[in-house]
Write a protein that holds these residues in place. Structure first.
Motif, PDB file in Angstrom:
ATOM      1  N   PRO A   1      25.288  31.661  87.125  1.00 48.90           N
ATOM      2  CA  PRO A   1      23.865  31.332  87.038  1.00 48.90           C
ATOM      3  C   PRO A   1      23.041  32.306  87.883  1.00 48.90           C
ATOM      4  N   ILE A   2      21.717  32.098  87.834  1.00 49.44           N
ATOM      5  CA  ILE A   2      20.820  32.868  88.691  1.00 49.44           C
ATOM      6  C   ILE A   2      21.109  32.529  90.162  1.00 49.44           C
ATOM      7  N   THR A   3      21.023  33.551  91.019  1.00 47.84           N
ATOM      8  CA  THR A   3      21.243  33.354  92.461  1.00 47.84           C
ATOM      9  C   THR A   3      19.973  33.751  93.230  1.00 47.84           C
ATOM     10  N   ASN A   4      19.982  33.457  94.524  1.00 50.44           N
ATOM     11  CA  ASN A   4      18.851  33.888  95.356  1.00 50.44           C
ATOM     12  C   ASN A   4      18.769  35.412  95.425  1.00 50.44           C
TER      13      ASN A   4
ATOM     14  N   VAL B   1      18.032  37.854  79.513  1.00 53.63           N
ATOM     15  CA  VAL B   1      19.271  37.102  79.729  1.00 53.63           C
ATOM     16  C   VAL B   1      20.223  37.375  78.563  1.00 53.63           C
ATOM     17  N   LEU B   2      21.379  37.948  78.886  1.00 50.58           N
ATOM     18  CA  LEU B   2      22.339  38.342  77.845  1.00 50.58           C
ATOM     19  C   LEU B   2      22.972  37.112  77.217  1.00 50.58           C
ATOM     20  N   VAL B   3      22.950  37.051  75.898  1.00 50.54           N
ATOM     21  CA  VAL B   3      23.531  35.895  75.191  1.00 50.54           C
ATOM     22  C   VAL B   3      25.036  35.858  75.417  1.00 50.54           C
ATOM     23  N   ASN B   4      25.705  37.000  75.211  1.00 53.33           N
ATOM     24  CA  ASN B   4      26.981  37.209  75.867  1.00 53.33           C
ATOM     25  C   ASN B   4      28.135  36.257  75.588  1.00 53.33           C
ATOM     26  N   ALA B   5      28.487  36.051  74.325  1.00 51.40           N
ATOM     27  CA  ALA B   5      29.584  35.126  74.016  1.00 51.40           C
ATOM     28  C   ALA B   5      30.923  35.621  74.569  1.00 51.40           C
ATOM     29  N   SER B   6      31.116  36.927  74.625  1.00 47.25           N
ATOM     30  CA  SER B   6      32.436  37.471  74.987  1.00 47.25           C
ATOM     31  C   SER B   6      32.814  37.178  76.441  1.00 47.25           C
ATOM     32  N   LYS B   7      31.809  36.992  77.305  1.00 47.25           N
ATOM     33  CA  LYS B   7      32.124  36.752  78.713  1.00 47.25           C
ATOM     34  C   LYS B   7      32.413  35.288  79.005  1.00 47.25           C
TER      35      LYS B   7
ATOM     36  N   ILE C   1      23.307  29.796  76.938  1.00 48.51           N
ATOM     37  CA  ILE C   1      22.113  30.644  77.034  1.00 48.51           C
ATOM     38  C   ILE C   1      20.868  29.772  77.284  1.00 48.51           C
ATOM     39  N   GLU C   2      20.824  28.600  76.651  1.00 50.54           N
ATOM     40  CA  GLU C   2      19.666  27.708  76.844  1.00 50.54           C
ATOM     41  C   GLU C   2      19.600  27.246  78.303  1.00 50.54           C
ATOM     42  N   GLU C   3      20.760  26.889  78.867  1.00 50.60           N
ATOM     43  CA  GLU C   3      20.787  26.422  80.258  1.00 50.60           C
ATOM     44  C   GLU C   3      20.376  27.543  81.217  1.00 50.60           C
ATOM     45  N   ARG C   4      20.881  28.756  80.960  1.00 53.15           N
ATOM     46  CA  ARG C   4      20.547  29.881  81.853  1.00 53.15           C
ATOM     47  C   ARG C   4      19.056  30.214  81.774  1.00 53.15           C
ATOM     48  N   MET C   5      18.508  30.168  80.554  1.00 55.39           N
ATOM     49  CA  MET C   5      17.072  30.452  80.385  1.00 55.39           C
ATOM     50  C   MET C   5      16.226  29.380  81.078  1.00 55.39           C
TER      51      MET C   5
ATOM     52  N   GLU D   1      17.537  25.367  94.036  1.00 56.06           N
ATOM     53  CA  GLU D   1      17.925  23.944  93.992  1.00 56.06           C
ATOM     54  C   GLU D   1      18.382  23.495  92.605  1.00 56.06           C
ATOM     55  N   ILE D   2      17.693  23.969  91.583  1.00 57.51           N
ATOM     56  CA  ILE D   2      18.067  23.540  90.223  1.00 57.51           C
ATOM     57  C   ILE D   2      19.490  23.983  89.881  1.00 57.51           C
ATOM     58  N   VAL D   3      19.878  25.141  90.407  1.00 51.20           N
ATOM     59  CA  VAL D   3      21.237  25.645  90.132  1.00 51.20           C
ATOM     60  C   VAL D   3      22.281  24.805  90.878  1.00 51.20           C
ATOM     61  N   VAL D   4      21.936  24.393  92.101  1.00 52.82           N
ATOM     62  CA  VAL D   4      22.841  23.501  92.854  1.00 52.82           C
ATOM     63  C   VAL D   4      23.115  22.253  92.018  1.00 52.82           C
ATOM     64  N   ARG D   5      22.038  21.691  91.460  1.00 52.10           N
ATOM     65  CA  ARG D   5      22.175  20.451  90.666  1.00 52.10           C
ATOM     66  C   ARG D   5      22.976  20.695  89.392  1.00 52.10           C
ATOM     67  N   GLU D   6      22.687  21.807  88.726  1.00 55.78           N
ATOM     68  CA  GLU D   6      23.391  22.106  87.468  1.00 55.78           C
ATOM     69  C   GLU D   6      24.880  22.379  87.716  1.00 55.78           C
TER      70      GLU D   6
END
Ligand code: PNS
Length: 160
Positions: free
Chosen positions: A12-15, A35-41, A47-51, A146-151
């Motif tokens: 996810p996104i970091t500080n 934000v790379l859609v990136n199925a191979s990784k 992608i929706e969650e990362r966006m 904070e949102i990333v901590v929760r996710e």
């Protein structure tokens, strides 16, 4: 009006990413986070969650968040971006980043790659390590928004 793109997996996104976006905003009029859609990784977050996480963290109207697939240079062209921003944390990043920068220059000579260094405290930070620490029950609250901590807690079933 200079638009820069800031691409990545953000899984996810970091500080550290947020720090780089702040720095880019001081230099450029608009920053397009790509934000790379990136199925191979096989990303942890869709992608929706990362966006969604990214959008929640963005406060400046000069930041636009989009997803992309395919070549980054095509995304840059479509967004009229002349600058590509990447972060450099340590010398170990350099070889991979240099290769990408040179390949992108080959593909699109008018797109200039600019490297920015994050705050020293984030120089060891990566999405991969954040996921590992969170998965094993460690505290990542100083490393990600904070949102990333929760996710992350939602994914791994525990409060980090
Ligand atoms: O956060 P990451 O995973 O280090 O970001 C890598 C990214 C998204 C910048 C890179 O994988 C990328 O640009 N992918 C798009 C495909 C592409 O354009 N490849 C050729 C350029 S090297």
């Amino acid at each position: 009006m200079v638009t820069a793109i800031f691409p990545g997996s953000f899984d996810p996104i970091t500080n550290g990413h947020l720090d780089l976006i702040e720095r880019a905003l001081k230099m450029f009029d608009k920053v397009c986070v790509a934000v790379l859609v990136n199925a191979s990784k096989n990303p942890l977050f869709s992608i929706e969650e990362r966006m969604e996480m990214m959008r929640t963290c963005m406060t400046s109207p000069r930041v636009e968040v989009s997803s992309f697939r395919g070549l980054l240079v095509d995304f840059a062209r479509d967004h009229d971006a002349k600058v590509l921003v990447r972060g450099l944390r340590a010398v170990s990043d350099f070889e991979y980043e240099l290769q990408m920068a040179m390949m992108n220059r080959e593909l699109s000579p008018e797109l200039e790659t600019v490297f920015l260094m994050p705050k020293t405290v984030y120089s060891y930070l990566s999405s991969r390590l954040v996921k590992e620490v969170a998965r094993l029950g460690g505290d990542v609250s100083k490393l990600v928004p904070e949102i990333v901590v929760r996710e992350l807690a939602g994914k791994y079933g525990k409060i980090s």
